[in-house]
Every structure is written in structure tokens, then in C-alpha cells.
Design an enzyme around this catalytic site. Structure first.
Site, PDB file in Angstrom:
ATOM      1  N   GLY A   1       3.570  74.771  29.309  1.00 43.54           N
ATOM      2  CA  GLY A   1       4.366  74.274  28.191  1.00 43.54           C
ATOM      3  C   GLY A   1       4.755  72.818  28.359  1.00 43.54           C
ATOM      4  N   CYS A   2       5.121  72.442  29.564  1.00 44.73           N
ATOM      5  CA  CYS A   2       5.541  71.054  29.813  1.00 44.73           C
ATOM      6  C   CYS A   2       4.367  70.096  29.717  1.00 44.73           C
ATOM      7  CB  CYS A   2       6.221  70.954  31.179  1.00 44.73           C
ATOM      8  SG  CYS A   2       7.738  71.939  31.267  1.00 44.73           S
TER       9      CYS A   2
END
Length: 159
Positions: free
Chosen positions: A46-47
Site C-alpha cells: 500500500g505504501c
């Protein structure tokens, strides 16, 4: 959603090292727009998606006069690897002591698979040239976030 900051609240000060070890402070951006986003960990799915999306939109933000900074508790070395591995175009700040992360209320209770734990809450803040929080997004999902923020920033700046 709980209102974390009153309208036009003064953004908390920060003074953190970037991936080159230079100290970057909120005062460096007085008179300018700043997008400060907090993310949990370098090189996680996600990051990585979020950082790549912000990098892809960096020209759009710059045309609006908005500088982007990412913040996590990861080390400068980790940030260097993350930037290099994914050819990121954004500057990343290291906050291993969580002082800035907590000041922006981006640290708190999270839930994952029914378990509660403390951790970094993915959050983004648009700080106006006077150093006030013009808009913030808390507990966001990475996918599509950069695009949603860009659209909202365009509305705020009336562009």
C-alpha cells in the site's frame, strides 16, 4: 469521522531529516502550499502504491504550487532504498521518535484481522501558505488516494 483539527488550525511544527540527511522544517514552507502525507512503512504494497502515485502526480501538484513530503518512522537508509528501488520523485522524511507523527494525530489504534494495535494511521494534510491545515484526510486507503487528493486540492485552489 472524528474531527482531528478545527478548521484552519495551525499545523504542528516539524523538523525532520530527509533521505539526504538535510533537516526539513515546516517553516521552510511558509508562504507556500505543502502536502504532508504520513504512511506506515517503506516498501510495503500500500505504501509503495501511494508513493508511486504521488510521484506520478508530482508535476500536477508542482503546477499548482504544492510541494509533497512523505513521512514515516523508517530510517533515512530505508527511505534511500525505497526511493531508489521505485524511482520515487517525492521527498521522504524520517520520524523514528514519532514526535511529528503523533503531533499530526497520525498514530493510534488500528485494527487488522480483529486485532487491535498501535500504529501509524495513513493520513494526508494540505497546509496553506500561512501554516494552517486547509484540509486533511485520515485513515485513508492507498489505492486512488493521490488522485482524490489532487482533485480536491484543485477545488480548494480553484484551479
Amino acid at each position: 469521522m472524528v474531527d482531528l483539527f478545527p478548521e484552519n488550525a495551525l499545523a504542528p511544527d516539524f523538523s525532520l531529516p530527509n533521505s539526504q540527511g538535510e533537516i526539513i522544517s515546516k517553516t521552510d514552507f511558509l508562504g507556500k502550499w505543502l502536502l504532508l502525507y504520513f504512511y506506515p512503512k517503506d516498501n510495503t504494497p500500500g505504501c509503495t502504491l501511494e508513493a508511486k502515485d504521488f510521484s506520478n502526480f508530482i508535476r500536477d501538484f508542482h503546477e499548482l504550487g504544492v510541494k509533497i513530503l512523505g513521512v514515516s518512522k523508517d530510517s533515512i537508509k530505508s527511505h534511500c532504498n525505497f526511493i531508489s528501488k521505485h524511482d520515487l520523485k517525492i521527498d521522504l522524511l524520517s520520524d523514528p521518535d514519532l514526535e511529528t507523527i503523533k503531533a499530526y494525530k497520525a498514530w493510534g489504534i488500528k485494527k487488522n484481522y480483529g486485532k487491535e494495535y498501535e500504529g501509524l494511521i495513513r493520513s494526508t494534510f494540505l497546509i496553506n501558505p500561512q501554516g494552517e491545515i486547509a484540509k486533511y484526510w485520515s485513515n485513508v486507503r492507498a489505492k486512488g488516494h493521490a488522485d482524490r487528493v489532487l482533485r480536491e486540492v484543485k477545488k480548494i485552489l480553484d484551479k
